[in-house]
Write a protein that holds these residues in place. Structure first.
Motif, PDB file in Angstrom:
ATOM      1  N   UNK A   1      -4.098  -5.754  -7.456  1.00  0.00           N
ATOM      2  CA  UNK A   1      -4.572  -7.134  -7.623  1.00  0.00           C
ATOM      3  C   UNK A   1      -3.631  -8.132  -6.954  1.00  0.00           C
ATOM      4  N   UNK A   2      -2.322  -7.871  -6.983  1.00  0.00           N
ATOM      5  CA  UNK A   2      -1.388  -8.758  -6.280  1.00  0.00           C
ATOM      6  C   UNK A   2      -1.689  -8.766  -4.779  1.00  0.00           C
ATOM      7  N   UNK A   3      -2.043  -7.610  -4.229  1.00  0.00           N
ATOM      8  CA  UNK A   3      -2.404  -7.556  -2.811  1.00  0.00           C
ATOM      9  C   UNK A   3      -3.640  -8.403  -2.530  1.00  0.00           C
TER      10      UNK A   3
ATOM     11  N   UNK B   1       6.314  -5.473   7.013  1.00  0.00           N
ATOM     12  CA  UNK B   1       4.968  -5.653   7.575  1.00  0.00           C
ATOM     13  C   UNK B   1       3.947  -4.654   7.047  1.00  0.00           C
ATOM     14  N   UNK B   2       4.315  -3.867   6.045  1.00  0.00           N
ATOM     15  CA  UNK B   2       3.348  -2.956   5.454  1.00  0.00           C
ATOM     16  C   UNK B   2       2.250  -3.753   4.760  1.00  0.00           C
ATOM     17  N   UNK B   3       0.977  -3.471   5.051  1.00  0.00           N
ATOM     18  CA  UNK B   3      -0.099  -4.232   4.397  1.00  0.00           C
ATOM     19  C   UNK B   3      -0.190  -3.913   2.917  1.00  0.00           C
TER      20      UNK B   3
ATOM     21  N   UNK C   1       0.840  -1.200   0.000  1.00  0.00           N
ATOM     22  CA  UNK C   1       0.000   0.000   0.000  1.00  0.00           C
ATOM     23  C   UNK C   1       0.878   1.254   0.000  1.00  0.00           C
ATOM     24  N   UNK C   2       0.702   2.091  -1.028  1.00  0.00           N
ATOM     25  CA  UNK C   2       1.405   3.358  -1.104  1.00  0.00           C
ATOM     26  C   UNK C   2       2.763   3.326  -1.764  1.00  0.00           C
ATOM     27  N   UNK C   3       3.275   2.147  -2.052  1.00  0.00           N
ATOM     28  CA  UNK C   3       4.595   2.026  -2.668  1.00  0.00           C
ATOM     29  C   UNK C   3       4.504   2.337  -4.169  1.00  0.00           C
ATOM     30  N   UNK C   4       5.488   3.043  -4.746  1.00  0.00           N
ATOM     31  CA  UNK C   4       6.767   3.471  -4.166  1.00  0.00           C
ATOM     32  C   UNK C   4       6.771   4.877  -3.613  1.00  0.00           C
ATOM     33  N   UNK C   5       5.613   5.528  -3.550  1.00  0.00           N
ATOM     34  CA  UNK C   5       5.588   6.848  -2.933  1.00  0.00           C
ATOM     35  C   UNK C   5       5.912   6.775  -1.459  1.00  0.00           C
TER      36      UNK C   5
END
Length: 338
Positions: free
Chosen positions: A132-134, A112-114, A102-106
């Motif tokens: 979609x990968x998440x 452990x980031x969801x 979530x939020x990557x790469x910003x």
């Protein structure tokens, strides 16, 4: 061990099969037979994971110690596979992506980031690649009754690469002449070989690990300039790199990542963390990665055996800049610098 590889004939999946066979494992691959030649030594089961009857035929009377899923992109489809294989394997290793965070790469990635918000039963039109990968990760974690291993690789290169980032650059540089080189040559990168991702994934599957890992090379294991220099060295090319300012390239309509592989465009908060993915947990668990020079050398050794006209620069998306556009931008840069 008895292993089931969903996929197994393309790029990363092929590397997993080759490594598993080298370890003496009994390997079954399940795929449609469209992405490449099967690896000799593996049992091949043809089928489409989106067809329930094919899944039922695959699992009938069978069980495995672990499943490695290298070809899951739609949560609804991955969830169906995970549920079908529950009770038929002890571990489900799902190859996700750092893009699922979530939020990557910003925003920075952490172990452990969801993942991005995405339902485990989402369809193909419910988000982009990372989203979609998440959802696929959740589909495995919620649908599989056993150990769920989630591997989130960074930028993967190496022999048999069918995304065709490195193959395009090698081919372009091998042709020589003036070569458009994007941005700052000192830009740090973070690359990993598919074979090292395969080794790590199998190590964890053999242990029955249930965890999530970020898997890529060390931050700054090369720079853009060093990387292209390695391409020139291994190809023996007379290429002359013409380094151009990223903002100028953006003004000229040069496309990031696909048209100029691995170039992210002008500096931006939206991509700040792309080349700084932490891998402490994976390294503590045994991740080892080879030098970038070896990745480039081995990829060229594989690619040079394929005639130029038969090389495919991307399975789903055509990578690389058209010669006419490159020539036009080189001319515009020369005029600007005159």
């Amino acid at each position: 061990m008895k292993l089931l590889i969903i996929g197994g004939s393309g790029f990363l999946g092929r590397a997993v099969v080759v490594e598993a066979l080298a370890r003496g494992h009994e390997v079954t691959t399940f795929n449609r037979g469209r992405s490449g030649a099967d690896v000799p030594g593996a049992e091949v089961v043809r089928g489409d994971r989106e067809v329930r009857a094919d899944l039922d035929r695959l699992i009938a009377g069978r069980s495995w110690d672990a499943v490695v899923d290298t070809s899951g992109y739609v949560p609804r489809v991955v969830g169906e596979s995970a549920r079908a294989l529950s009770g038929h394997a002890g571990t489900y290793a799902f190859v996700s992506s750092v893009s699922a965070i979530d939020g990557f790469p910003g925003n920075p990635a952490t172990e452990d980031t969801p993942g991005w918000p995405c339902a485990p039963d989402a369809g193909p039109d419910d988000g982009g690649y990372g989203v979609l990968k998440a959802g696929c990760e959740r589909a495995v974690q919620q649908g599989f009754e056993g150990n769920a291993l989630i591997v989130r690789p960074g930028l993967i290169l190496g022999p048999h690469e069918n995304v065709a980032r490195l193959p395009w650059w090698l081919s372009r540089i091998a042709r020589g002449g003036q070569v458009l080189a994007p941005g700052d040559p000192d830009t740090p990168m973070q690359l990993v070989d598919a074979r090292d991702v395969a080794i790590f994934t199998l190590d964890q599957a053999e242990r029955g690990t249930s965890d999530t890992f970020l898997v890529t090379g060390p931050a700054g294991n090369t720079t853009y300039g060093e990387w292209l220099g390695l391409c020139k060295e291994v190809t023996g090319s007379d290429a002359e790199f013409v380094w151009m300012d990223s903002r100028f390239l953006a003004e000229q309509g040069a496309g990031t990542f696909v048209e100029l592989p691995l170039w992210g465009g002008p500096p931006s908060a939206e991509i700040d963390n792309f080349w700084s993915v932490p891998t402490a947990r994976a390294r503590a668990a045994g991740l080892r990665t080879r030098p970038v020079a070896e990745i480039v050398r081995d990829t060229w050794a594989w690619l040079r055996e394929i005639p130029e006209e038969q090389r495919v620069y991307g399975v789903k998306t055509q990578h690389g800049m058209a010669p006419e556009k490159e020539a036009a931008i080189l001319a515009a840069w020369a005029a600007r610098s005159a």
